[in-house]
Write an enzyme that holds these catalytic residues in place. Structure first.
Site, PDB file in Angstrom:
ATOM      1  N   TYR A  38       0.691  -1.046   0.151  1.00  0.00           N
ATOM      2  CA  TYR A  38       0.251   0.290  -0.525  1.00  0.00           C
ATOM      3  C   TYR A  38       0.695   1.549  -0.358  1.00  0.00           C
ATOM      4  O   TYR A  38       0.888   1.548   1.273  1.00  0.00           O
ATOM      5  CB  TYR A  38      -0.654   0.090   1.486  1.00  0.00           C
ATOM      6  CG  TYR A  38      -1.773  -0.986   1.837  1.00  0.00           C
ATOM      7  CD1 TYR A  38      -2.808  -1.800   0.409  1.00  0.00           C
ATOM      8  CD2 TYR A  38      -1.557  -1.515   2.481  1.00  0.00           C
ATOM      9  CE1 TYR A  38      -3.757  -2.778   0.141  1.00  0.00           C
ATOM     10  CE2 TYR A  38      -2.481  -2.734   3.108  1.00  0.00           C
ATOM     11  CZ  TYR A  38      -3.606  -3.331   1.900  1.00  0.00           C
ATOM     12  OH  TYR A  38      -4.303  -4.789   1.981  1.00  0.00           O
ATOM     13  N   TRP A  42      -3.740   5.988   2.933  1.00  0.00           N
ATOM     14  CA  TRP A  42      -5.616   6.022   3.153  1.00  0.00           C
ATOM     15  C   TRP A  42      -5.855   6.683   4.217  1.00  0.00           C
ATOM     16  O   TRP A  42      -5.367   7.207   4.722  1.00  0.00           O
ATOM     17  CB  TRP A  42      -5.435   4.386   3.533  1.00  0.00           C
ATOM     18  CG  TRP A  42      -6.027   3.140   2.229  1.00  0.00           C
ATOM     19  CD1 TRP A  42      -7.199   3.088   2.129  1.00  0.00           C
ATOM     20  CD2 TRP A  42      -4.472   2.820   1.423  1.00  0.00           C
ATOM     21  NE1 TRP A  42      -6.602   2.253   1.033  1.00  0.00           N
ATOM     22  CE2 TRP A  42      -5.441   1.992   0.443  1.00  0.00           C
ATOM     23  CE3 TRP A  42      -3.469   3.180   1.105  1.00  0.00           C
ATOM     24  CZ2 TRP A  42      -5.188   1.295  -0.960  1.00  0.00           C
ATOM     25  CZ3 TRP A  42      -2.993   2.482   0.373  1.00  0.00           C
ATOM     26  CH2 TRP A  42      -3.534   1.510  -0.388  1.00  0.00           C
ATOM     27  N   SER A  43      -6.919   6.771   4.181  1.00  0.00           N
ATOM     28  CA  SER A  43      -7.847   8.133   5.144  1.00  0.00           C
ATOM     29  C   SER A  43      -7.645   7.717   6.050  1.00  0.00           C
ATOM     30  O   SER A  43      -7.598   7.879   6.893  1.00  0.00           O
ATOM     31  CB  SER A  43      -9.088   8.000   4.820  1.00  0.00           C
ATOM     32  OG  SER A  43     -10.135   8.752   5.271  1.00  0.00           O
ATOM     33  N   TRP A  44      -8.581   6.632   6.413  1.00  0.00           N
ATOM     34  CA  TRP A  44      -8.688   6.175   8.043  1.00  0.00           C
ATOM     35  C   TRP A  44      -7.122   5.453   8.612  1.00  0.00           C
ATOM     36  O   TRP A  44      -6.848   6.073   9.616  1.00  0.00           O
ATOM     37  CB  TRP A  44      -9.997   4.777   8.376  1.00  0.00           C
ATOM     38  CG  TRP A  44      -9.695   3.825   7.648  1.00  0.00           C
ATOM     39  CD1 TRP A  44      -9.269   3.156   7.119  1.00  0.00           C
ATOM     40  CD2 TRP A  44     -10.776   2.406   8.734  1.00  0.00           C
ATOM     41  NE1 TRP A  44      -9.750   1.521   7.339  1.00  0.00           N
ATOM     42  CE2 TRP A  44     -10.055   1.228   7.640  1.00  0.00           C
ATOM     43  CE3 TRP A  44     -11.545   2.391  10.010  1.00  0.00           C
ATOM     44  CZ2 TRP A  44     -11.106   0.162   8.236  1.00  0.00           C
ATOM     45  CZ3 TRP A  44     -11.874   1.654  10.186  1.00  0.00           C
ATOM     46  CH2 TRP A  44     -12.158  -0.114   9.679  1.00  0.00           C
ATOM     47  N   GLY A 178     -14.163   0.012   4.600  1.00  0.00           N
ATOM     48  CA  GLY A 178     -12.345  -0.363   4.847  1.00  0.00           C
ATOM     49  C   GLY A 178     -12.764  -1.876   5.852  1.00  0.00           C
ATOM     50  O   GLY A 178     -11.509  -2.479   5.725  1.00  0.00           O
ATOM     51  N   ASP A 180     -13.256  -4.539   3.739  1.00  0.00           N
ATOM     52  CA  ASP A 180     -13.168  -5.002   2.086  1.00  0.00           C
ATOM     53  C   ASP A 180     -14.473  -6.441   1.748  1.00  0.00           C
ATOM     54  O   ASP A 180     -15.243  -6.557   1.422  1.00  0.00           O
ATOM     55  CB  ASP A 180     -11.849  -5.469   1.542  1.00  0.00           C
ATOM     56  CG  ASP A 180     -11.167  -4.000   1.156  1.00  0.00           C
ATOM     57  OD1 ASP A 180     -11.446  -3.034   2.242  1.00  0.00           O
ATOM     58  OD2 ASP A 180     -10.011  -3.960   0.661  1.00  0.00           O
ATOM     59  N   ARG A 214      -6.129 -13.302   0.430  1.00  0.00           N
ATOM     60  CA  ARG A 214      -6.529 -11.454   0.009  1.00  0.00           C
ATOM     61  C   ARG A 214      -8.223 -12.544  -0.292  1.00  0.00           C
ATOM     62  O   ARG A 214      -8.017 -13.739  -0.813  1.00  0.00           O
ATOM     63  CB  ARG A 214      -5.465 -11.690  -1.251  1.00  0.00           C
ATOM     64  CG  ARG A 214      -4.248 -10.754  -0.681  1.00  0.00           C
ATOM     65  CD  ARG A 214      -4.269  -9.531   0.295  1.00  0.00           C
ATOM     66  NE  ARG A 214      -5.057  -8.533  -1.144  1.00  0.00           N
ATOM     67  CZ  ARG A 214      -5.304  -7.065  -0.559  1.00  0.00           C
ATOM     68  NH1 ARG A 214      -4.762  -6.816   0.505  1.00  0.00           N
ATOM     69  NH2 ARG A 214      -5.355  -6.229  -1.100  1.00  0.00           N
ATOM     70  N   TRP A 372     -10.507  -9.796   5.814  1.00  0.00           N
ATOM     71  CA  TRP A 372     -11.411  -9.498   6.845  1.00  0.00           C
ATOM     72  C   TRP A 372     -12.360 -10.368   7.110  1.00  0.00           C
ATOM     73  O   TRP A 372     -13.636 -10.500   7.359  1.00  0.00           O
ATOM     74  CB  TRP A 372     -12.338  -8.443   6.299  1.00  0.00           C
ATOM     75  CG  TRP A 372     -11.617  -7.528   6.123  1.00  0.00           C
ATOM     76  CD1 TRP A 372     -10.715  -5.906   5.731  1.00  0.00           C
ATOM     77  CD2 TRP A 372     -11.549  -6.359   7.484  1.00  0.00           C
ATOM     78  NE1 TRP A 372     -10.217  -5.733   5.960  1.00  0.00           N
ATOM     79  CE2 TRP A 372     -10.263  -4.637   7.189  1.00  0.00           C
ATOM     80  CE3 TRP A 372     -11.208  -6.529   8.857  1.00  0.00           C
ATOM     81  CZ2 TRP A 372      -9.460  -4.123   8.178  1.00  0.00           C
ATOM     82  CZ3 TRP A 372     -11.130  -5.428   9.576  1.00  0.00           C
ATOM     83  CH2 TRP A 372     -10.407  -4.091   9.560  1.00  0.00           C
ATOM     84  N   GLU A 415      -0.268  -7.067   9.287  1.00  0.00           N
ATOM     85  CA  GLU A 415      -2.048  -6.234   8.742  1.00  0.00           C
ATOM     86  C   GLU A 415      -2.321  -7.080   9.211  1.00  0.00           C
ATOM     87  O   GLU A 415      -3.288  -6.312  10.161  1.00  0.00           O
ATOM     88  CB  GLU A 415      -2.399  -6.656   6.750  1.00  0.00           C
ATOM     89  CG  GLU A 415      -3.255  -5.248   6.654  1.00  0.00           C
ATOM     90  CD  GLU A 415      -3.385  -5.817   5.364  1.00  0.00           C
ATOM     91  OE1 GLU A 415      -2.967  -6.574   4.521  1.00  0.00           O
ATOM     92  OE2 GLU A 415      -4.315  -4.937   4.842  1.00  0.00           O
ATOM     93  N   GLN A 430       3.382  -2.479   8.378  1.00  0.00           N
ATOM     94  CA  GLN A 430       2.040  -2.443   8.467  1.00  0.00           C
ATOM     95  C   GLN A 430       1.705  -1.101   9.014  1.00  0.00           C
ATOM     96  O   GLN A 430       1.907  -1.082  10.639  1.00  0.00           O
ATOM     97  CB  GLN A 430       0.362  -3.198   8.455  1.00  0.00           C
ATOM     98  CG  GLN A 430      -0.590  -2.471   8.287  1.00  0.00           C
ATOM     99  CD  GLN A 430      -1.039  -2.416   6.953  1.00  0.00           C
ATOM    100  OE1 GLN A 430      -0.498  -2.721   6.386  1.00  0.00           O
ATOM    101  NE2 GLN A 430      -2.320  -1.705   6.692  1.00  0.00           N
TER     102      GLN A 430
HETATM  103  C1  2M8 Z   1      -7.165  -2.578   2.481  1.00  0.00           C
HETATM  104  O1  2M8 Z   1      -8.082  -2.183   1.402  1.00  0.00           O
HETATM  105  C2  2M8 Z   1      -7.780  -1.810   0.429  1.00  0.00           C
HETATM  106  C3  2M8 Z   1      -8.373  -0.778  -0.306  1.00  0.00           C
HETATM  107  O2  2M8 Z   1      -8.903   0.163   0.155  1.00  0.00           O
HETATM  108  C4  2M8 Z   1      -6.951  -2.585  -0.490  1.00  0.00           C
HETATM  109  O3  2M8 Z   1      -6.996  -3.696  -0.021  1.00  0.00           O
HETATM  110  O4  2M8 Z   1      -6.208  -2.581  -1.567  1.00  0.00           O
HETATM  111  C5  2M8 Z   1      -7.994  -2.532   3.825  1.00  0.00           C
HETATM  112  O5  2M8 Z   1      -7.673  -3.086   5.253  1.00  0.00           O
HETATM  113  C6  2M8 Z   1      -8.486  -1.028   4.506  1.00  0.00           C
HETATM  114  O6  2M8 Z   1      -9.168  -0.958   5.573  1.00  0.00           O
HETATM  115  C7  2M8 Z   1      -7.683   0.008   4.417  1.00  0.00           C
HETATM  116  O7  2M8 Z   1      -7.483   0.855   4.687  1.00  0.00           O
HETATM  117  C8  2M8 Z   1      -6.452  -0.189   3.445  1.00  0.00           C
HETATM  118  C9  2M8 Z   1      -5.079   0.176   3.576  1.00  0.00           C
HETATM  119  O8  2M8 Z   1      -4.692  -0.226   4.570  1.00  0.00           O
HETATM  120  O9  2M8 Z   1      -6.116  -1.941   3.180  1.00  0.00           O
END
Ligand code: 2M8
Length: 442
Positions: A38, A42-44, A178, A180, A214, A372, A415, A430
């Protein structure tokens, strides 16, 4: 960062490794959500990362929130991803098709994520105020300057996503929750039929090479189809209800909104926008009631609702504990805590650590290694504990703290974690996992 000794031996070492993870993921403009999987904001994640960073530097923490707020859309929406220039994540900004819709110069996705920001900002402000001096001054300056933006964000959520009187926010993509691929969304996703779209190549499965951790390719096809549906109407809020084939009233996001609206009201009173507080408190009440009204008498868990079929959503997931975040009903709170500590959740004797998994460990659909659908998420442990502590429940905060620190001592800042073995999964290093480690230690 990894260093060469696993597991970690002392809490001091855990703290210093967590700081190293955040420093290593800091590319200057932002702390990316994870080093490889990543490489964007990411917002949250950014909100949790900011509170973790504030244990090290209040200035750096506020910079993180500043960067996020600068990406806010004219509508008030804060996008779920703010892209860096680092390549390698799919869908990228081109695939999102938000250029021209997002503000000039901002590269972002076109959906939102749970609004934990005001809650985390309040936490940072409290920490900075207690420290006094320059930290307190910076936090006050930042809060006064950005308050109107956070209020706009909440106003957008209430009007574009929560104006139907249900006291619940509607999401148009599982990514907005969040969580997914949570089984919460299996029903709604089963009715999403992808039409013609550009072919695509996933990048996440190049990085997490054990693909069973995934979402599946079929799930990704649906994720991308929903992006296409939004892009086709130019991400126009007014047109989404008529075109989107996924529409869910998200109970957990709604609880987060209720709690954060209360926190934002407190900040508004303290930092120069007292006239906004009554409206924010009204939203807090409305969504708190909306969340309480979803609770299934039989299971005691809160439920999402599929807008398109009108059906309640059944699987027992961590989102069922939404009232722990927002409720004011003591009997409901007591019942939820009993379930939370019972044999289907943190009281399951098979668990490596007494922490909540993303689905009940006795649920037939539990997939203990898959994202998740079963793993334990460190960030969720801390967020729920934080909500309990805010209610004055220091005992449970400390129990969750002890279990979480024990989990994190294995040293990879995963993560997510396998609930029964404690194995770290998904991305290592993470950012939000490192951030909550710092919060636990603070
Ligand atoms: C995960 O989501 C992203 C898509 O938004 C992905 O899998 O590519 C989720 O766990 C999400 O809650 C989290 O904000 C993001 C980045 O950690 O990864």
């Amino acid at each position: 960062n990894s260093g060469d000794s696993y597991p970690i031996r002392t809490l001091e070492e855990l703290g210093s490794r967590a700081r190293d993870v955040l420093a290593a993921n800091d590319i200057g403009t932002m702390v990316t959500a994870a080093p490889n999987l990543y490489p964007h904001m990411w917002s949250w994640d950014a909100a949790f990362v900011a509170t973790g960073l504030s244990t090290v530097s209040v200035a750096r923490a506020l910079q993180e929130l500043d960067y996020l707020v600068a990406a806010q859309w004219k509508s008030g929406m804060i996008p779920h991803i703010v892209f860096s220039d680092v390549p390698g994540y799919f869908p990228d900004v081109d695939r999102w098709g938000t250029r021209g819709v997002a503000p000039e110069g901002v590269q972002s996705s076109g959906i939102c994520q749970p609004p934990v920001h005001a809650t985390m900002l309040r936490r940072i402000v409290e920490r900075a105020t207690a420290a006094g001096g320059e930290d307190a001054r910076l936090a006050e300056e930042f809060t006064r300057r950005t308050l109107p933006h956070w209020v706009d964000w909440h106003a957008w959520l209430r009007s574009a996503r929560g104006g139907d009187g249900s006291g619940l926010l509607t999401i148009y993509h599982g990514w907005e929750s969040g969580m997914d691929n949570s089984p919460r969304f299996d029903g709604p996703y089963s009715r999403v039929q992808p039409g013609d779209m550009e072919p695509f190549v996933r990048t996440d499965t190049l990085k997490v090479t054990d693909h069973s951790q995934r979402p599946s390719d079929e799930e990704y096809g649906r994720y991308l189809w929903l992006v296409q549906q939004m892009a086709d109407v130019g991400f126009d809020d007014a047109r989404l209800p008529a075109v989107m084939s996924f529409q869910v009233r998200d109970v957990f996001m709604s609880a987060i909104f209720a709690a954060a609206s209360e926190d934002l009201a407190v900040l508004a009173e303290q930092f120069g926008l007292p006239e906004e507080a009554p409206q924010l408190r009204q939203w807090a009440r409305e969504f708190r009631d909306g969340v309480d009204a979803t609770v299934d008498e039989e299971t005691g868990l809160a439920r999402d609702r599929d807008v398109l079929t009108g059906e309640w959503i059944g699987p027992p997931t961590i989102a069922g504990f939404a009232p722990l975040v927002s409720t004011a009903d003591q009997a409901l709170l007591d019942r939820q805590l009993e379930i939370f500590e019972g044999p289907d959740w943190t009281g399951d004797p098979r668990l490596a650590f007494p922490l909540p998994a993303s689905t009940s460990t006795t649920y037939e659909g539990l997939k203990p290694r898959q994202y998740w659908r079963g793993p334990v998420w460190p960030v969720m442990n801390w967020y729920l504990a934080h909500c309990l502590r805010r209610r004055g429940d220091r005992k449970r905060y400390h129990q969750l703290c002890e279990a979480s620190l024990a989990q994190l001592m294995e040293g990879h800042f995963g993560e997510y974690y396998e609930p029964f073995t404690g194995e770290p999964l998904g991305s290592m290093d993470q950012s939000w996992t490192a951030a909550v480690a710092l919060e636990w230690l603070a």
